[in-house]
Design a protein around this motif. Structure first.
Motif, mmCIF file in Angstrom:
data_model
loop_
_atom_site.group_PDB
_atom_site.id
_atom_site.type_symbol
_atom_site.label_atom_id
_atom_site.label_comp_id
_atom_site.label_asym_id
_atom_site.label_seq_id
_atom_site.Cartn_x
_atom_site.Cartn_y
_atom_site.Cartn_z
ATOM 1 N N GLU A 15 0.899 -1.152 0.113
ATOM 2 C CA GLU A 15 0.034 -0.018 -0.114
ATOM 3 C C GLU A 15 0.764 1.315 -0.119
ATOM 4 O O GLU A 15 0.578 2.144 -0.756
ATOM 5 N N ALA A 16 1.979 1.408 0.921
ATOM 6 C CA ALA A 16 2.833 2.418 1.008
ATOM 7 C C ALA A 16 3.484 2.742 -0.330
ATOM 8 O O ALA A 16 3.523 3.874 -0.814
ATOM 9 N N SER A 17 3.822 1.635 -1.091
ATOM 10 C CA SER A 17 4.629 2.080 -2.367
ATOM 11 C C SER A 17 3.690 2.455 -3.393
ATOM 12 O O SER A 17 4.015 3.349 -4.293
ATOM 13 N N LEU A 18 2.451 1.752 -3.344
ATOM 14 C CA LEU A 18 1.435 2.270 -4.444
ATOM 15 C C LEU A 18 1.032 3.635 -4.197
ATOM 16 O O LEU A 18 0.557 4.407 -5.417
ATOM 17 N N LEU A 19 0.760 3.946 -2.998
ATOM 18 C CA LEU A 19 0.354 5.357 -2.465
ATOM 19 C C LEU A 19 1.436 6.400 -2.493
ATOM 20 O O LEU A 19 1.111 7.586 -2.260
ATOM 21 N N GLY A 20 2.538 6.090 -2.568
ATOM 22 C CA GLY A 20 3.669 6.866 -2.296
ATOM 23 C C GLY A 20 3.900 7.711 -1.013
ATOM 24 O O GLY A 20 4.040 8.711 -0.938
ATOM 25 N N VAL A 21 3.543 6.844 0.159
ATOM 26 C CA VAL A 21 3.714 7.182 1.292
ATOM 27 C C VAL A 21 4.695 6.261 2.208
ATOM 28 O O VAL A 21 4.850 5.169 1.579
ATOM 29 N N PRO A 22 5.227 6.699 3.345
ATOM 30 C CA PRO A 22 5.924 5.907 4.108
ATOM 31 C C PRO A 22 5.306 4.551 4.408
ATOM 32 O O PRO A 22 3.997 4.773 4.710
ATOM 33 N N VAL A 23 5.919 3.524 4.889
ATOM 34 C CA VAL A 23 5.269 2.343 5.422
ATOM 35 C C VAL A 23 4.883 2.723 6.913
ATOM 36 O O VAL A 23 5.531 3.632 7.521
ATOM 37 N N LEU A 24 3.644 2.081 7.278
ATOM 38 C CA LEU A 24 3.190 2.524 8.595
ATOM 39 C C LEU A 24 2.498 3.876 8.843
ATOM 40 O O LEU A 24 2.316 4.552 9.932
ATOM 41 N N ALA A 25 2.184 4.476 7.874
ATOM 42 C CA ALA A 25 1.680 5.947 7.743
ATOM 43 C C ALA A 25 0.303 5.937 7.786
ATOM 44 O O ALA A 25 -0.497 4.935 7.812
ATOM 45 N N PRO A 26 -0.123 6.806 8.764
ATOM 46 C CA PRO A 26 -1.811 6.497 9.095
ATOM 47 C C PRO A 26 -2.672 6.739 7.921
ATOM 48 O O PRO A 26 -2.272 7.285 6.898
ATOM 49 N N ALA A 27 -3.590 5.874 7.953
ATOM 50 C CA ALA A 27 -4.646 5.651 6.642
ATOM 51 C C ALA A 27 -5.972 5.212 7.151
ATOM 52 O O ALA A 27 -6.087 4.817 8.328
ATOM 53 N N LEU A 28 -6.811 5.717 6.272
ATOM 54 C CA LEU A 28 -8.252 5.055 6.669
ATOM 55 C C LEU A 28 -8.640 4.069 5.665
ATOM 56 O O LEU A 28 -8.476 3.940 4.558
ATOM 57 N N LEU A 29 -9.060 2.857 6.524
ATOM 58 C CA LEU A 29 -9.553 1.669 5.974
ATOM 59 C C LEU A 29 -11.197 1.834 5.648
ATOM 60 O O LEU A 29 -11.948 1.869 6.735
ATOM 61 N N PHE A 30 -11.684 1.860 4.428
ATOM 62 C CA PHE A 30 -13.336 1.839 4.414
ATOM 63 C C PHE A 30 -13.606 0.615 3.718
ATOM 64 O O PHE A 30 -12.844 -0.277 3.010
ATOM 65 N N GLU A 31 -14.636 0.190 4.353
ATOM 66 C CA GLU A 31 -15.653 -0.910 3.983
ATOM 67 C C GLU A 31 -16.724 -0.596 3.545
ATOM 68 O O GLU A 31 -17.465 -0.142 4.360
ATOM 69 N N ARG A 32 -17.076 -0.952 2.325
ATOM 70 C CA ARG A 32 -18.569 -0.482 1.990
ATOM 71 C C ARG A 32 -19.332 -1.576 1.503
ATOM 72 O O ARG A 32 -18.910 -2.428 0.601
ATOM 73 N N LEU A 33 -20.725 -1.933 1.908
ATOM 74 C CA LEU A 33 -21.409 -2.987 1.515
ATOM 75 C C LEU A 33 -22.691 -2.251 0.970
ATOM 76 O O LEU A 33 -23.392 -1.569 1.648
ATOM 77 N N THR A 34 -22.987 -2.508 -0.290
ATOM 78 C CA THR A 34 -24.421 -1.610 -0.993
ATOM 79 C C THR A 34 -25.266 -2.742 -1.236
ATOM 80 O O THR A 34 -24.911 -3.860 -1.739
ATOM 81 N N THR A 35 -26.353 -2.191 -1.226
ATOM 82 C CA THR A 35 -27.644 -3.163 -1.186
ATOM 83 C C THR A 35 -28.533 -2.430 -2.234
ATOM 84 O O THR A 35 -28.687 -1.304 -2.224
ATOM 85 N N ASP A 36 -29.458 -3.348 -2.891
ATOM 86 C CA ASP A 36 -30.313 -2.770 -3.876
ATOM 87 C C ASP A 36 -31.912 -2.731 -3.045
ATOM 88 O O ASP A 36 -31.838 -3.243 -1.969
ATOM 89 N N ALA A 37 -32.604 -2.397 -3.792
ATOM 90 C CA ALA A 37 -34.044 -2.184 -3.137
ATOM 91 C C ALA A 37 -34.498 -3.464 -2.932
ATOM 92 O O ALA A 37 -35.446 -3.603 -2.051
ATOM 93 N N GLU A 38 -34.000 -4.621 -3.617
ATOM 94 C CA GLU A 38 -34.762 -6.000 -3.129
ATOM 95 C C GLU A 38 -33.853 -6.530 -1.944
ATOM 96 O O GLU A 38 -34.157 -7.776 -1.429
ATOM 97 N N GLY A 39 -32.793 -5.847 -1.393
ATOM 98 C CA GLY A 39 -32.046 -6.278 -0.276
ATOM 99 C C GLY A 39 -30.951 -7.453 -0.638
ATOM 100 O O GLY A 39 -30.313 -7.701 -0.035
ATOM 101 N N ARG A 40 -30.675 -7.089 -1.969
ATOM 102 C CA ARG A 40 -29.353 -8.048 -2.485
ATOM 103 C C ARG A 40 -28.140 -7.247 -2.202
ATOM 104 O O ARG A 40 -28.335 -6.066 -2.484
ATOM 105 N N HIS A 41 -27.317 -8.043 -1.940
ATOM 106 C CA HIS A 41 -26.131 -7.174 -1.873
ATOM 107 C C HIS A 41 -25.156 -7.171 -3.088
ATOM 108 O O HIS A 41 -25.213 -7.862 -3.903
ATOM 109 N N VAL A 42 -25.006 -6.051 -3.517
ATOM 110 C CA VAL A 42 -24.726 -5.566 -4.715
ATOM 111 C C VAL A 42 -23.042 -5.389 -4.950
ATOM 112 O O VAL A 42 -22.449 -5.963 -5.887
ATOM 113 N N GLU A 43 -22.183 -4.814 -3.827
ATOM 114 C CA GLU A 43 -20.824 -4.694 -4.126
ATOM 115 C C GLU A 43 -20.332 -4.664 -2.711
ATOM 116 O O GLU A 43 -20.915 -4.318 -1.573
ATOM 117 N N TYR A 44 -19.148 -5.024 -2.706
ATOM 118 C CA TYR A 44 -18.359 -4.824 -1.460
ATOM 119 C C TYR A 44 -17.075 -4.239 -1.999
ATOM 120 O O TYR A 44 -16.548 -4.696 -2.847
#
Lengths: 253, 253
Positions: free
Chosen positions: A187-216
DNA sequence: GGTAGAAAGTGGCACAGACCACTTGCTCCG
DNA sequence: CGGAGCAAGTGGTCTGTGCCACTTTCTACC
């Protein structure tokens, strides 16, 4: 009810049809008209409409009518995909696809999407940049059954959610968790930041109108360039507007 | 309806009363019983119940009854006010005051509170614990002019916002920013985590109904025990319910 | 005594109708 | 020509009723 098919659902599907074929802002037929067209009572129509209003697809206006919701804002919010986390800061965003494949979901992703580990998903890893500077890593997982013909181009372009809609998937809700983390080596090398740098980890689970899980979606945002800003207002329900901003040096305060 | 009082709301309030006075899992009266008790029709009762089911306070079970839902999840979040960022996880919260003083605002805090650097503020640093375990560090700054007689006890107890109200301060809004960080030495030792451990830095600026800045709070949450969970729904405005949860090992998904 | 079945109680769905509150546009009067 | 007011159309609320599906309990039969 005779068949296992509920009238309310029939009405709802009819409305979804209308929503797809009508531009945002367009009025849908009056409730009493829908009653006649579909041969159901008004309470039935109202409950179906209410459901779609709750999911944000329709908007009711007393004395005027019911309309297809523009929902541009949140649309794009959920749409640019990562874009819920998309700052509307000045810079221009671009995506660079690092990897893409059609692979089995596996245990972890399968659990989140309510799929068997062997079920196929579209997987895409991409680097998101602002003005050429790496900002975030994003890992998308979409069940293949929802969009069998999904191409790489679809997922790269903003048309992604458009394509899903064509397959009858109407995004209605997302649950997102955010937690602090630190970058690992890749991650550090791809983002161009030092290793162990503070970062935010997002996890998102999207649902459609019928309750099906659409994406993670699993993504890593640079902690030195991002902050989450939320505006909380006191009300009956604990609602608030959330907004992830690029940090441009200015204080939100 | 003659008056601005809706029957549905009357029923809803009655149900809220029941929910508060009944333990989680307890059944509420049958719909037909509620009709008689409150002299309203069943559809009215049903719509009120449905509202509370949607907000997660009640659970319906076909053929069995309707019950008070455990897990008040997003509930009390906004209620406790200061608690906007407070998880209501199972554990019991306590605060340990580390330092308190009445001091000049200084440049940084003064800017945020729109005060001159020389203006006096109440300053309190406290450690927040859940079940005896350190969870967060919180640094409060409140303009002294807003609450001249504020005592240490007031700030320690939950009556803080009550006291402010007595001084004519009605909290109405807060802007909160969250960003990832890592612990420094003092934070690490106070929280009982390693130095450079992931953490969340909260900054919250609260405003009252008249636009005055009421408090500036700076806090550090342990990253290994917290995550922010937000539920995003499609609508006109990008609204969502936000909730900071204690991480108990379970997935929100 | 054990089990199948009926009965009672619950929420789920749907109907037809009445009236209210709000918006809009048209008409009619000045 | 302009404005006030009425009327039509819309969603908002509520009633009273009927029947279905599910769960639990108790009864009655074997």
């Amino acid at each position: 009810m005779g068949e296992a098919i509920l009238k309310r659902e029939r009405v709802r599907d009819h409305l979804l049809e209308l929503i797809e074929t009508h531009p945002a802002g367009a009025p849908i037929p009056a409730e009493r008209v829908l009653c006649q067209q579909l041969s159901v009572s008004r309470p039935t129509v109202r409950s179906a409409v209410e459901e779609l209003v709750n999911t944000g697809l329709l908007v009711r206006q007393h004395g005027r009518g019911t309309f297809v919701n523009r929902a541009k804002i949140t649309q794009e919010m959920v749409s640019g995909t990562g874009s819920m986390s998309l700052p509307q800061a000045s810079g221009t965003w671009e995506s660079r696809v690092l990897e893409h494949a059609r692979i089995p979901a596996g245990a972890r992703v399968g659990r989140r999407l309510h799929l068997s580990p062997a079920a196929e998903i579209h997987y895409i890893a991409r680097l998101r940049l602002v003005d050429g500077e790496p900002m975030a890593l994003e890992y998308l997982h979409v069940p293949a059954v929802l969009a069998p013909s999904l191409t790489l181009h679809d997922m790269e372009s903003g048309d992604f959610y458009e394509r899903l809609r064509e397959h009858g998937v109407h995004v209605s809700e997302a649950v997102q968790s955010i937690e602090p983390t630190v970058t690992n080596e890749s991650e550090a090398s791809l983002l161009g930041v030092p290793v162990l740098a503070p970062a935010l980890l997002f996890e998102r689970l999207t649902t459609d109108a019928e309750g099906r899980h659409v994406e993670y979606v699993h993504s890593i945002y640079r902690g030195d360039r991002y902050r989450i800003v939320s505006r909380l207002t006191l009300g009956e329900s604990p609602q608030s507007t959330v907004d992830v901003q690029a940090r441009v040096g200015n204080d939100p305060f």
